[in-house]
Enzyme design. Structure first.
Site, PDB file in Angstrom:
ATOM      1  N   GLY A  36      29.782  41.726  13.870  1.00  0.00           N
ATOM      2  CA  GLY A  36      31.164  41.294  14.050  1.00  0.00           C
ATOM      3  C   GLY A  36      32.120  42.071  13.153  1.00  0.00           C
ATOM      4  CB  THR A  94      19.309  39.215  21.328  1.00  0.00           C
ATOM      5  OG1 THR A  94      18.117  39.870  20.942  1.00  0.00           O
ATOM      6  CG2 THR A  94      18.954  37.786  21.721  1.00  0.00           C
ATOM      7  CG  ASP A  95      16.063  43.415  22.588  1.00  0.00           C
ATOM      8  OD1 ASP A  95      16.135  42.523  21.717  1.00  0.00           O
ATOM      9  OD2 ASP A  95      15.609  44.557  22.339  1.00  0.00           O
ATOM     10  CD  GLU A  96      14.620  39.059  18.833  1.00  0.00           C
ATOM     11  OE1 GLU A  96      14.074  37.962  18.657  1.00  0.00           O
ATOM     12  OE2 GLU A  96      14.914  39.818  17.906  1.00  0.00           O
ATOM     13  CE1 TYR A 133      19.275  35.047  17.353  1.00  0.00           C
ATOM     14  CE2 TYR A 133      17.527  36.519  18.069  1.00  0.00           C
ATOM     15  CZ  TYR A 133      18.865  36.271  17.855  1.00  0.00           C
ATOM     16  OH  TYR A 133      19.806  37.238  18.156  1.00  0.00           O
ATOM     17  CE  LYS A 148      22.508  35.388  20.905  1.00  0.00           C
ATOM     18  NZ  LYS A 148      23.927  35.341  20.413  1.00  0.00           N
ATOM     19  NE  ARG A 169      11.184  43.236  16.916  1.00  0.00           N
ATOM     20  CZ  ARG A 169       9.986  42.757  17.260  1.00  0.00           C
ATOM     21  NH1 ARG A 169       9.176  43.474  18.023  1.00  0.00           N
ATOM     22  NH2 ARG A 169       9.597  41.564  16.856  1.00  0.00           N
TER      23      ARG A 169
HETATM   24  P1  NAD Z   1      24.882  37.820  11.358  1.00  0.00           P
HETATM   25  O1  NAD Z   1      23.904  36.740  11.047  1.00  0.00           O
HETATM   26  O2  NAD Z   1      25.005  38.975  10.440  1.00  0.00           O
HETATM   27  O3  NAD Z   1      26.346  37.187  11.507  1.00  0.00           O
HETATM   28  C1  NAD Z   1      26.581  35.967  12.156  1.00  0.00           C
HETATM   29  C2  NAD Z   1      27.980  35.492  11.783  1.00  0.00           C
HETATM   30  O4  NAD Z   1      28.246  34.277  12.509  1.00  0.00           O
HETATM   31  C3  NAD Z   1      28.155  35.176  10.303  1.00  0.00           C
HETATM   32  O5  NAD Z   1      29.359  35.731   9.823  1.00  0.00           O
HETATM   33  C4  NAD Z   1      28.190  33.659  10.250  1.00  0.00           C
HETATM   34  O6  NAD Z   1      28.969  33.146   9.176  1.00  0.00           O
HETATM   35  C5  NAD Z   1      28.821  33.329  11.597  1.00  0.00           C
HETATM   36  N1  NAD Z   1      28.473  31.977  12.060  1.00  0.00           N
HETATM   37  C6  NAD Z   1      27.236  31.404  12.084  1.00  0.00           C
HETATM   38  N2  NAD Z   1      27.332  30.139  12.543  1.00  0.00           N
HETATM   39  C7  NAD Z   1      28.637  29.927  12.839  1.00  0.00           C
HETATM   40  C8  NAD Z   1      29.363  28.815  13.377  1.00  0.00           C
HETATM   41  N3  NAD Z   1      28.742  27.662  13.694  1.00  0.00           N
HETATM   42  N4  NAD Z   1      30.691  28.949  13.570  1.00  0.00           N
HETATM   43  C9  NAD Z   1      31.325  30.093  13.254  1.00  0.00           C
HETATM   44  N5  NAD Z   1      30.704  31.168  12.724  1.00  0.00           N
HETATM   45  C10 NAD Z   1      29.378  31.082  12.525  1.00  0.00           C
HETATM   46  O7  NAD Z   1      24.517  38.280  12.830  1.00  0.00           O
HETATM   47  P2  NAD Z   1      24.612  39.738  13.511  1.00  0.00           P
HETATM   48  O8  NAD Z   1      23.368  40.465  13.256  1.00  0.00           O
HETATM   49  O9  NAD Z   1      25.928  40.340  13.178  1.00  0.00           O
HETATM   50  O10 NAD Z   1      24.607  39.301  15.057  1.00  0.00           O
HETATM   51  C11 NAD Z   1      25.820  39.007  15.739  1.00  0.00           C
HETATM   52  C12 NAD Z   1      25.510  38.627  17.162  1.00  0.00           C
HETATM   53  O11 NAD Z   1      24.820  39.687  17.811  1.00  0.00           O
HETATM   54  C13 NAD Z   1      24.601  37.399  17.298  1.00  0.00           C
HETATM   55  O12 NAD Z   1      25.053  36.631  18.386  1.00  0.00           O
HETATM   56  C14 NAD Z   1      23.231  37.982  17.578  1.00  0.00           C
HETATM   57  O13 NAD Z   1      22.438  37.094  18.330  1.00  0.00           O
HETATM   58  C15 NAD Z   1      23.593  39.226  18.368  1.00  0.00           C
HETATM   59  N6  NAD Z   1      22.640  40.359  18.286  1.00  0.00           N
HETATM   60  C16 NAD Z   1      22.246  40.834  17.070  1.00  0.00           C
HETATM   61  C17 NAD Z   1      21.389  41.932  17.011  1.00  0.00           C
HETATM   62  C18 NAD Z   1      20.929  42.514  15.691  1.00  0.00           C
HETATM   63  O14 NAD Z   1      20.072  43.390  15.682  1.00  0.00           O
HETATM   64  N7  NAD Z   1      21.463  42.093  14.551  1.00  0.00           N
HETATM   65  C19 NAD Z   1      20.951  42.526  18.185  1.00  0.00           C
HETATM   66  C20 NAD Z   1      21.376  42.002  19.424  1.00  0.00           C
HETATM   67  C21 NAD Z   1      22.234  40.928  19.447  1.00  0.00           C
HETATM   68  O1  TDX Z   2      10.248  41.651   5.864  1.00  0.00           O
HETATM   69  C1  TDX Z   2      10.080  41.955   7.044  1.00  0.00           C
HETATM   70  N1  TDX Z   2       8.919  42.580   7.409  1.00  0.00           N
HETATM   71  C2  TDX Z   2       8.626  42.920   8.701  1.00  0.00           C
HETATM   72  O2  TDX Z   2       7.560  43.485   8.989  1.00  0.00           O
HETATM   73  C3  TDX Z   2      11.052  41.663   8.077  1.00  0.00           C
HETATM   74  C4  TDX Z   2      12.341  40.974   7.724  1.00  0.00           C
HETATM   75  C5  TDX Z   2      10.759  42.024   9.366  1.00  0.00           C
HETATM   76  N2  TDX Z   2       9.572  42.611   9.686  1.00  0.00           N
HETATM   77  C6  TDX Z   2       9.313  42.982  11.099  1.00  0.00           C
HETATM   78  C7  TDX Z   2       9.508  41.871  12.113  1.00  0.00           C
HETATM   79  C8  TDX Z   2       9.995  42.621  13.341  1.00  0.00           C
HETATM   80  O3  TDX Z   2       8.892  43.112  14.076  1.00  0.00           O
HETATM   81  O4  TDX Z   2      10.279  43.976  11.437  1.00  0.00           O
HETATM   82  C9  TDX Z   2      10.767  43.815  12.772  1.00  0.00           C
HETATM   83  C10 TDX Z   2      12.266  43.609  12.723  1.00  0.00           C
HETATM   84  O5  TDX Z   2      12.502  42.346  12.121  1.00  0.00           O
HETATM   85  P1  TDX Z   2      13.988  41.758  11.909  1.00  0.00           P
HETATM   86  O6  TDX Z   2      14.798  42.755  11.166  1.00  0.00           O
HETATM   87  O7  TDX Z   2      13.855  40.377  11.373  1.00  0.00           O
HETATM   88  O8  TDX Z   2      14.546  41.771  13.416  1.00  0.00           O
HETATM   89  P2  TDX Z   2      14.022  41.068  14.759  1.00  0.00           P
HETATM   90  O9  TDX Z   2      13.185  39.887  14.492  1.00  0.00           O
HETATM   91  O10 TDX Z   2      13.445  42.143  15.634  1.00  0.00           O
HETATM   92  O11 TDX Z   2      15.442  40.558  15.364  1.00  0.00           O
HETATM   93  C11 TDX Z   2      16.634  41.385  15.255  1.00  0.00           C
HETATM   94  O12 TDX Z   2      16.900  42.085  16.440  1.00  0.00           O
HETATM   95  C12 TDX Z   2      17.354  41.354  17.550  1.00  0.00           C
HETATM   96  C13 TDX Z   2      17.854  40.545  14.855  1.00  0.00           C
HETATM   97  O13 TDX Z   2      17.592  39.844  13.659  1.00  0.00           O
HETATM   98  C14 TDX Z   2      18.237  39.618  15.966  1.00  0.00           C
HETATM   99  O14 TDX Z   2      19.421  38.903  15.620  1.00  0.00           O
HETATM  100  C15 TDX Z   2      18.495  40.425  17.205  1.00  0.00           C
HETATM  101  O15 TDX Z   2      18.778  39.597  18.297  1.00  0.00           O
END
Ligand code: NAD
Ligand code: TDX
Length: 331
Positions: A13, A123-125, A149, A153, A213
């Site tokens: 964001g 997310t792709d998950e 999670y 989603k 991933r």
């Molecule tokens: P993040 O956890 O870094 O940020 C989430 C934000 O949402 C935080 O600022 C938190 O304070 C806010 N939030 C949580 N609950 C809330 C609520 N009830 N009301 C208002 N705000 C709230 O997450 P991110 O990694 O930036 O992911 C953002 C979006 O993208 C999510 O919807 C996630 O599912 C999606 N997404 C993430 C990834 C990834 O790899 N990080 C990949 C694909 C999709």
């Molecule tokens: O300490 C670790 N050791 C480890 O082996 C952590 C934190 C993760 N892992 C592994 C788990 C997964 O196979 O690494 C891979 C990536 O893990 P995460 O960073 O926790 O991501 P993942 O679970 O794949 O999910 C992320 O991608 C999709 C985001 O957190 C999600 O919000 C998004 O939707």
């Protein structure tokens, strides 16, 4: 255009808020964020005084507040979520509350409110787990979420589509693969490993580390959302991926090499429960319809990201120590 961005103090964001204000300086952004442990106003320090930017602290579950905010904007880009798979395994309640009920509250506020667009970031998950030679996920892959999670989603995606079919809400959805880049909370794989190594700590690989991933630089994700928001077809879903499938061991070795650390820094620990084996994305729809494809190669992106964490020790040390929460209490 006046945008309501939810979850704009989180990783993707915040990157999106910067992307929009830089590319469309005339746009106005209202950033609504509850500032959970994952939200950090320090991510937005560079634009906090921009007259086209406003921060509102609040919860997406607060329907009255959502009604008020949605009525003042042209479009919503919905990032707010509980996003960490490991936390969802330990305690699923907040995932259902924010990701399902929070999204529902926002949809209710958006219904009949004259919005031009409601973009839902997912997310792709939601598509489950692939075996080594299975074809990549695409927009027609059946949903098969396997963690609390991803189940939450998936549920939010279904609700968003239901509001399109039932209430004509002008929605779009993106399902994206794993992001990395600046401002990612250091509990996720890449920032955790990079910051641990800077601190001289080992990196905890779950199980054998053979899980795969697909990695996308956050800048590319923001550009994809921008294209979908402006030119995507109402009611449609777009799969967004990085064309960079890697096992966790490959990622670990690349980080160790770039940081000149040895194999002895790897610690194999107990596997994640229900650990999805592989995610992969076929992004041909967004490529052919909107001309989007990733611009940042993994090799360049990871190098730039490691540099960012090296140059921003203050930022992540204040997170690891908990001090960042003091900054936002004072706001
Ligand atoms: P993040 O956890 O870094 O940020 C989430 C934000 O949402 C935080 O600022 C938190 O304070 C806010 N939030 C949580 N609950 C809330 C609520 N009830 N009301 C208002 N705000 C709230 O997450 P991110 O990694 O930036 O992911 C953002 C979006 O993208 C999510 O919807 C996630 O599912 C999606 N997404 C993430 C990834 C990834 O790899 N990080 C990949 C694909 C999709
Ligand atoms: O300490 C670790 N050791 C480890 O082996 C952590 C934190 C993760 N892992 C592994 C788990 C997964 O196979 O690494 C891979 C990536 O893990 P995460 O960073 O926790 O991501 P993942 O679970 O794949 O999910 C992320 O991608 C999709 C985001 O957190 C999600 O919000 C998004 O939707």
């Amino acid at each position: 255009m006046r945008l309501l961005v939810t979850g704009g103090a989180g990783f993707i964001g915040a990157n999106f808020v910067y992307h929009i204000l830089e590319k469309y300086p005339e746009y106005e952004i209202v950033n609504l964020d509850a500032l959970t442990y994952a939200g950090n106003l320090e991510n937005l320090k560079d634009i906090e005084n921009n007259p086209n930017y406003e921060f509102v602290k609040g919860d997406i579950c607060d329907k009255e507040l959502m009604m008020d905010l949605v009525s003042k904007v042209d479009a919503v880009v919905h990032f707010a979520a509980e996003s960490h798979v490991d936390r969802s395994i330990l305690d699923s309640d907040s995932f259902v509350k924010t990701n399902v009920l929070g999204t529902l509250s926002l949809l209710e506020a958006a219904k009949n409110n004259g919005l031009k667009r409601f973009h839902h970031v997912s997310t792709d998950e939601v598509y489950g787990s692939l075996e080594k030679d299975d074809p990549a996920f695409n927009e027609k892959t059946p949903y098969d979420p396997r963690s609390p999670y991803s189940a939450s989603k998936a549920s939010s995606d279904h609700l968003v589509r239901a509001y399109y079919h039932t209430h004509d809400l002008p929605i779009t959805i993106s399902n994206c693969s794993n992001n990395y880049g600046p401002y990612q909370f250091p509990e996720k794989l890449i920032p955790l490993f990079v910051t641990n190594l800077i601190e001289g700590k080992k990196v905890p690989v779950y199980g054998t580390g053979e899980n795969v991933r697909d990695w996308l630089h956050v800048k590319d994700h923001c550009e994809a959302i921008d294209r979908i928001l402006h030119d995507g077809k109402i009611g449609e879903t777009y799969c967004v991926g990085g064309n960079a499938e890697k096992t966790n061991m490959e990622i670990t070795h690349e980080i160790l090499k770039a940081m000149k650390a040895g194999e002895e820094m790897i610690e194999h620990i107990e596997d994640r429960k229900g650990h999805d084996k592989r995610y992969a994305i076929d992004f041909s729809k967004i490529k052919s319809e909107l001309g989007w494809e990733p611009q940042v190669s993994f090799e360049d992106g990871i190098e730039e990201t490691i540099e960012w964490y090296k140059n921003n020790e203050d930022w992540w040390k204040r997170i690891k120590s908990g001090e960042y929460q003091e900054y936002q209490k004072a706001k």
